[in-house]
Scaffold this motif. Sequence first.
Motif, PDB file in Angstrom:
ATOM      1  N   ALA A  97       2.299  -0.286 -10.686  1.00 60.40           N
ATOM      2  CA  ALA A  97       2.817   1.061 -10.956  1.00 60.40           C
ATOM      3  C   ALA A  97       2.708   1.956  -9.728  1.00 60.40           C
ATOM      4  CB  ALA A  97       2.066   1.681 -12.135  1.00 60.40           C
ATOM      5  N   ILE A  98       1.614   1.826  -8.972  1.00 59.53           N
ATOM      6  CA  ILE A  98       1.451   2.627  -7.763  1.00 59.53           C
ATOM      7  C   ILE A  98       2.431   2.191  -6.689  1.00 59.53           C
ATOM      8  CG2 ILE A  98      -0.176   3.389  -6.004  1.00 59.53           C
ATOM      9  CD1 ILE A  98      -0.729   4.345  -8.870  1.00 59.53           C
ATOM     10  N   ASP A  99       2.660   0.891  -6.567  1.00 66.12           N
ATOM     11  CA  ASP A  99       3.663   0.410  -5.607  1.00 66.12           C
ATOM     12  C   ASP A  99       5.024   1.031  -5.896  1.00 66.12           C
ATOM     13  OD1 ASP A  99       1.818  -1.173  -4.313  1.00 66.12           O
ATOM     14  OD2 ASP A  99       2.459  -3.048  -5.259  1.00 66.12           O
ATOM     15  N   GLN A 100       5.398   1.087  -7.177  1.00 67.78           N
ATOM     16  CA  GLN A 100       6.692   1.659  -7.548  1.00 67.78           C
ATOM     17  C   GLN A 100       6.743   3.148  -7.227  1.00 67.78           C
ATOM     18  OE1 GLN A 100       6.962   0.604 -11.709  1.00 67.78           O
ATOM     19  NE2 GLN A 100       7.767  -1.437 -11.286  1.00 67.78           N
ATOM     20  N   ALA A 101       5.652   3.856  -7.513  1.00 66.13           N
ATOM     21  CA  ALA A 101       5.620   5.295  -7.223  1.00 66.13           C
ATOM     22  C   ALA A 101       5.716   5.553  -5.723  1.00 66.13           C
ATOM     23  CB  ALA A 101       4.335   5.906  -7.790  1.00 66.13           C
ATOM     24  N   MET A 102       4.980   4.777  -4.949  1.00 64.89           N
ATOM     25  CA  MET A 102       5.004   4.962  -3.498  1.00 64.89           C
ATOM     26  C   MET A 102       6.354   4.565  -2.902  1.00 64.89           C
ATOM     27  SD  MET A 102       2.250   6.339  -2.392  1.00 64.89           S
ATOM     28  CE  MET A 102       0.528   6.654  -2.833  1.00 64.89           C
ATOM     29  N   ALA A 103       6.980   3.563  -3.463  1.00 57.65           N
ATOM     30  CA  ALA A 103       8.321   3.177  -3.001  1.00 57.65           C
ATOM     31  C   ALA A 103       9.310   4.302  -3.267  1.00 57.65           C
ATOM     32  CB  ALA A 103       8.759   1.889  -3.696  1.00 57.65           C
ATOM     33  N   LEU A 104       9.163   4.967  -4.415  1.00 52.52           N
ATOM     34  CA  LEU A 104      10.028   6.095  -4.740  1.00 52.52           C
ATOM     35  C   LEU A 104       9.823   7.236  -3.756  1.00 52.52           C
ATOM     36  CD1 LEU A 104      12.001   7.553  -6.644  1.00 52.52           C
ATOM     37  CD2 LEU A 104      10.028   8.154  -8.080  1.00 52.52           C
ATOM     38  N   VAL A 105       8.578   7.531  -3.429  1.00 54.27           N
ATOM     39  CA  VAL A 105       8.274   8.580  -2.451  1.00 54.27           C
ATOM     40  C   VAL A 105       8.959   8.278  -1.122  1.00 54.27           C
ATOM     41  CG1 VAL A 105       6.417   9.540  -1.040  1.00 54.27           C
ATOM     42  CG2 VAL A 105       6.112   9.318  -3.513  1.00 54.27           C
ATOM     43  N   LYS A 106       8.846   7.036  -0.688  1.00 49.73           N
ATOM     44  CA  LYS A 106       9.445   6.644   0.593  1.00 49.73           C
ATOM     45  C   LYS A 106      10.966   6.718   0.552  1.00 49.73           C
ATOM     46  CE  LYS A 106       9.503   2.876   3.974  1.00 49.73           C
ATOM     47  NZ  LYS A 106       8.972   1.536   4.319  1.00 49.73           N
ATOM     48  N   ALA A 107      11.564   6.177  -0.521  1.00 55.03           N
ATOM     49  CA  ALA A 107      13.022   6.147  -0.620  1.00 55.03           C
ATOM     50  C   ALA A 107      13.613   7.556  -0.694  1.00 55.03           C
ATOM     51  CB  ALA A 107      13.437   5.337  -1.842  1.00 55.03           C
ATOM     52  N   ALA A 108      12.887   8.471  -1.335  1.00 53.72           N
ATOM     53  CA  ALA A 108      13.379   9.842  -1.493  1.00 53.72           C
ATOM     54  C   ALA A 108      13.097  10.710  -0.278  1.00 53.72           C
ATOM     55  CB  ALA A 108      12.755  10.468  -2.741  1.00 53.72           C
ATOM     56  N   GLY A 109      12.329  10.183   0.672  1.00 50.85           N
ATOM     57  CA  GLY A 109      11.994  10.966   1.857  1.00 50.85           C
ATOM     58  C   GLY A 109      11.046  12.109   1.579  1.00 50.85           C
ATOM     59  N   LEU A 110      10.214  11.952   0.541  1.00 49.57           N
ATOM     60  CA  LEU A 110       9.251  12.994   0.204  1.00 49.57           C
ATOM     61  C   LEU A 110       8.054  12.953   1.141  1.00 49.57           C
ATOM     62  CD1 LEU A 110       9.180  12.699  -3.703  1.00 49.57           C
ATOM     63  CD2 LEU A 110      10.547  14.269  -2.312  1.00 49.57           C
ATOM     64  N   ARG A 111       7.373  14.077   1.276  1.00 51.66           N
ATOM     65  CA  ARG A 111       6.080  14.141   1.935  1.00 51.66           C
ATOM     66  C   ARG A 111       5.023  14.162   0.847  1.00 51.66           C
ATOM     67  NH1 ARG A 111       5.961  17.119   6.915  1.00 51.66           N
ATOM     68  NH2 ARG A 111       4.165  15.737   7.224  1.00 51.66           N
TER      69      ARG A 111
END
Length: 450
Positions: A97-111
């Motif tokens: 679940a954390i991998d998916q959340a972190m992948a989303l952060v990266k893909a969206a270009g979030l800080r």
Amino acid sequence: MKLPRRLQLQWALGASLAPSLARAGWFSSRPEAIELQPMRTVVWRDFLGVNAQFQWFAPAMARKQVERLQALGLQWVRLGLHWMLLEPREGQFELTAIDQAMALVKAAGLRCITYVVGTPRFATSVQPDDKYAQYFDKFPPRDPVVYAQRLALLARRYPQVDVWQVWNEPNILAFWAPKADPEGYGHLLVPAVQALRATVPDKPIAMAGMAYYSEMHGRKGLMLEAMGRLGAFNLDTIVAYHPYTALPEGAEHGERDFLRHVTHAHQWLRAVKVKQIWATEWGWSSYEGPKEEQPLIGEQGQADYTLRRLALMAALDYDRIFLFTLSDLDSRASVRDRRYGLLRESGEPKPVYHALSRFLSVCGPRLAPQAPLKIAGGAPKGLVSITWKRPDGRRVWMCWADQALSLVLPGVREATLHHPVKGTQITLKAGAEVGVTVPVDTALQVLVIG
């Protein structure tokens, strides 16, 4: 498993100060006016972030939440990782679940800033025969080096994290049992900072966000002051706290002590060379009860309170602030904690989201400090007044009062008055008066001049 419930201290020292304030006559008359001159330029995209719990949601819903956040023009999120869930048994990690959340952060270009809290059973310092042994995750780790090693592991795995934060709210029992312990937190902090600096030397590190103004449960004084005496500020970390209060302007009874507490605390922190001061949580729940210490204010109250506090914090000496939280949560959270979101569980906006969107749209992406506006007859009691300038050169006046009133702004011939909570706007023009007459509400309004 439920989210750890925030155990409330008395709201912003309200209980301990109430007798002396009553003797001083604070509650017997209307509060003095606040004419606040902003301390620095604010760029909303860099200044305002939100807490998020992407790992609680299905990937499609988490993506919808990110889209809603980006529609506000914001980019910063604060994520919380619970160690006892990531590593329920020593050496056995559950990170999907954390991998998916972190992948989303990266893909969206979030800080993002990410904290790690909650000790697994194998690492807890609580004794098996302790009467509170069932709350093992609330106790600090037996060996701080083990926690530091896990932080380093996560930092290597998730390079998209911009800032790592060491624990959360160690000044209250919900996250540090059996009592507040600055020395104990110091023992956790030092090896954690050393491990992170060795692993990701280019990444800033934040101390734990202290609950409220960092009052300590069962111990006098402020934890931030205690950490300063212990030399923690020499570690060159971001200092953070969570200024939850009953009202946007401060504690109960209308004494408006938020400005006073923040000003004094930040002056001291800057004097001891703290470079960055963040509020990594603040906000209000729209829950319907039963009451869990925060007053029941509903969804409209949540929108009103959030904008008033945001206006104050933007003008004060904060480097970055994080609203709690992006989305409402499910039954794993407590009754109150389920309803802090800008969004419903379905991903649909709540009134606070719409109000914040209107507020940011009226303000524009950047606001620069401006001297207070002149008010005919002076600022009346109960008024809060903050003046800015937009990039297009127009002045922006944020105002509200403890009760509805009208006032005149000399020299202002025409302006547009926006009410972000209601979603209305009206054009004001000066007649025979020396300037426009402004109907001031108890909710925040934004007057755009010119």
